[in-house]
Design an enzyme around this catalytic site. Structure first.
Site, PDB file in Angstrom:
ATOM      1  N   ASP A 204       0.814  -1.216   0.000  1.00  0.00           N
ATOM      2  CA  ASP A 204       0.000   0.000   0.000  1.00  0.00           C
ATOM      3  C   ASP A 204       0.851   1.270   0.000  1.00  0.00           C
ATOM      4  O   ASP A 204       2.056   1.235   0.239  1.00  0.00           O
ATOM      5  CB  ASP A 204      -0.956  -0.012   1.202  1.00  0.00           C
TER       6      ASP A 204
ATOM      7  N   ASP B 252      -7.363  -2.250  14.304  1.00  0.00           N
ATOM      8  CA  ASP B 252      -8.737  -2.620  13.949  1.00  0.00           C
ATOM      9  C   ASP B 252      -8.783  -3.920  13.139  1.00  0.00           C
ATOM     10  O   ASP B 252      -9.806  -4.268  12.560  1.00  0.00           O
ATOM     11  CB  ASP B 252      -9.430  -1.476  13.185  1.00  0.00           C
TER      12      ASP B 252
ATOM     13  N   HIS C  47      -6.963  -4.625  10.449  1.00  0.00           N
ATOM     14  CA  HIS C  47      -6.734  -4.521   8.995  1.00  0.00           C
ATOM     15  C   HIS C  47      -5.406  -5.146   8.592  1.00  0.00           C
ATOM     16  O   HIS C  47      -4.458  -5.185   9.372  1.00  0.00           O
ATOM     17  CB  HIS C  47      -6.835  -3.066   8.496  1.00  0.00           C
TER      18      HIS C  47
ATOM     19  N   GLU D 153      -9.598  -1.831   5.528  1.00  0.00           N
ATOM     20  CA  GLU D 153     -10.271  -1.461   6.772  1.00  0.00           C
ATOM     21  C   GLU D 153     -11.516  -2.322   6.984  1.00  0.00           C
ATOM     22  O   GLU D 153     -11.995  -2.968   6.036  1.00  0.00           O
ATOM     23  CB  GLU D 153     -10.647   0.022   6.712  1.00  0.00           C
TER      24      GLU D 153
HETATM   25  C1  F6R Z   1       1.544  -1.193   6.043  1.00  0.00           C
HETATM   26  C2  F6R Z   1       0.284  -1.930   6.173  1.00  0.00           C
HETATM   27  C3  F6R Z   1      -0.514  -1.872   7.423  1.00  0.00           C
HETATM   28  C4  F6R Z   1       0.328  -2.058   8.672  1.00  0.00           C
HETATM   29  C5  F6R Z   1      -0.546  -1.956   9.926  1.00  0.00           C
HETATM   30  C6  F6R Z   1       0.265  -2.057  11.198  1.00  0.00           C
HETATM   31  O1  F6R Z   1       2.099  -1.410   4.763  1.00  0.00           O
HETATM   32  O2  F6R Z   1      -0.125  -2.556   5.260  1.00  0.00           O
HETATM   33  O3  F6R Z   1      -1.507  -2.867   7.393  1.00  0.00           O
HETATM   34  O4  F6R Z   1       0.961  -3.300   8.628  1.00  0.00           O
HETATM   35  O5  F6R Z   1      -1.233  -0.742   9.920  1.00  0.00           O
HETATM   36  O6  F6R Z   1       1.103  -0.945  11.283  1.00  0.00           O
HETATM   37  P1  F6R Z   1       2.304  -0.909  12.323  1.00  0.00           P
HETATM   38  O7  F6R Z   1       3.221  -2.005  11.952  1.00  0.00           O
HETATM   39  O8  F6R Z   1       2.934   0.452  12.121  1.00  0.00           O
HETATM   40  O9  F6R Z   1       1.687  -1.095  13.660  1.00  0.00           O
END
Ligand code: F6R
Length: 268
Positions: free
Chosen positions: A67, A137, A139, A144
Site C-alpha cells: 500500500d 482494527d 486490517h 479497513e
Molecule cells: C503497512 C500496512 C498496514 C500495517 C498496519 C500495522 O504497509 O499494510 O496494514 O501493517 O497498519 O502498522 P504498524 O506495523 O505500524 O503497527
C-alpha cells in the site's frame, strides 16, 4: 494457521527475517509481498544484516508493497516509498526495476492504475511470500473493516483509528492522508504463503479476533483463516488475548522435533 510464539519484538524480528531469508535461499528469484509500518522494521534491519554479514543475495528478488498513502509522492518523507527505501531497499541489492510500491500520486483513473498493479503482480508470477503487519482494527494492507474479503487493489478510505495511528509518524500540523491505495484481501489471499507479524500489547485484541474470531469483513485479517499456508508470528504481548495458547505451545513443542529449526505445520 500456524501460530508461532516468541518472547518479544526482537525475537519476532529475528524469526521473521530467518523465514524470509530461508525462502529467498530456496528460491532466489522469489516474489515477496512487503509491508511498511513499525512492525516489520526490525525484520528489515535483520535482513540487511544477513545481506551484509551472511551473504544473503537479493539480486533476483522482486517485491510488491501492499500500500501507499494517496496524495504522497515517492519522495515525501512520510510516504511508504521513502520508508521502504530508508528501512530496506537502500541497504540491499534488489534492483530498482524489481521493486514495486503503489504510486500515491495517481490523480485519475484509479481503477486503471490499480488493475495495472494487479497485472504486474500476475506478470511476476504471483506473490510467493506475503509479509503482513496488522492494524489495531484488524486490517491487513489498508483493508479497513467492512472491506470485501474478495477485494482487489483499490483506493480505500482510512478509518479514524488508522489515521490517528499514522499521526505518530507525521509532523505536528502535517495533514495525514485519509485514503490509501492498497492491495485487496483477494489479492493478499492469492499469495502462496503468508507471514503475519504481531508484536506489542496494542495488537492483542486484533490478533485474537483475527486468529480465533469468526471470519468477518469487520476484521479483515480473519480472512487469513481461509488460506492454507499462513504463519502468525507473535510475541507474548500480542499473543496474550489468544484462548488456545496452550495448544499453540504444544504444537510448537511436538513439531519442532519433526522439522528441526522450524515448527512443522501440524496445526493447519
Ligand atoms: C503497512 C500496512 C498496514 C500495517 C498496519 C500495522 O504497509 O499494510 O496494514 O501493517 O497498519 O502498522 P504498524 O506495523 O505500524 O503497527
Amino acid at each position: 494457521m500456524l501460530v508461532v510464539l516468541v518472547a518479544d519484538a526482537p525475537a519476532v524480528d529475528r524469526e521473521a527475517a530467518r523465514i524470509v531469508a530461508h525462502r529467498v535461499r530456496e528460491k532466489p528469484a522469489i516474489t515477496l509481498g512487503l509491508a511498511a509500518g513499525s512492525t516489520p522494521l526490525g525484520m528489515y534491519r535483520e535482513l540487511i544484516r544477513l545481506h551484509r554479514e551472511e551473504g544473503l543475495d537479493l539480486a533476483r528478488v522482486t517485491t510488491f508493497n501492499l500500500d501507499e498513502y494517496l496524495g504522497l509522492s515517492s519522495s515525501h518523507p512520510r510516504s511508504f516509498h521513502r520508508f521502504m527505501r530508508e528501512a530496506f531497499f537502500d541497504h540491499v541489492n534488489i534492483p530498482a526495476t524489481q521493486i514495486h510500491v503503489p504510486d500515491g500520486t495517481v490523480a485519475d483513473d484509479f481503477e486503471g492504475y490499480c488493475a495495472e498493479y494487479e497485472r504486474s503482480i500476475a506478470r511476476a508470477g504471483g506473490i510467493d511470500l506475503q509479509v503482513l503487519g496488522i492494524g489495531r482494527d484488524g486490517h491487513i494492507g489498508f483493508n479497513e473493516p467492512t472491506s470485501s474479503l474478495a477485494s482487489r487493489t483499490r483506493v480505500k478510505t482510512l478509518t479514524r483509528a488508522t489515521i490517528e495511528d499514522a499521526r505518530r509518524v507525521f509532523r505536528e500540523g502535517e495533514r495525514v492522508p485519509e485514503c490509501a491505495i492498497t492491495m485487496g484481501i483477494g489479492t493478499i489471499l492469492e499469495a502462496r504463503e503468508i507471514l503475519l507479524l504481531g508484536a506489542g500489547a496494542a495488537k492483542r485484541d486484533a490478533v485474537a479476533r483475527a486468529v480465533e474470531g469468526p471470519v468477518t469483513a469487520s476484521v479483515t485479517a480473519s480472512a487469513l483463516q481461509l488460506h492454507p499456508q499462513v504463519t502468525v508470528l507473535l510475541d507474548r504481548e500480542a499473543a496474550a488475548g489468544l484462548r488456545h495458547l496452550d495448544y499453540y505451545e504444544q504444537v510448537m513443542r511436538t513439531t519442532a522435533a519433526l522439522t528441526p529449526g522450524r515448527a512443522a505445520r501440524a496445526s493447519d
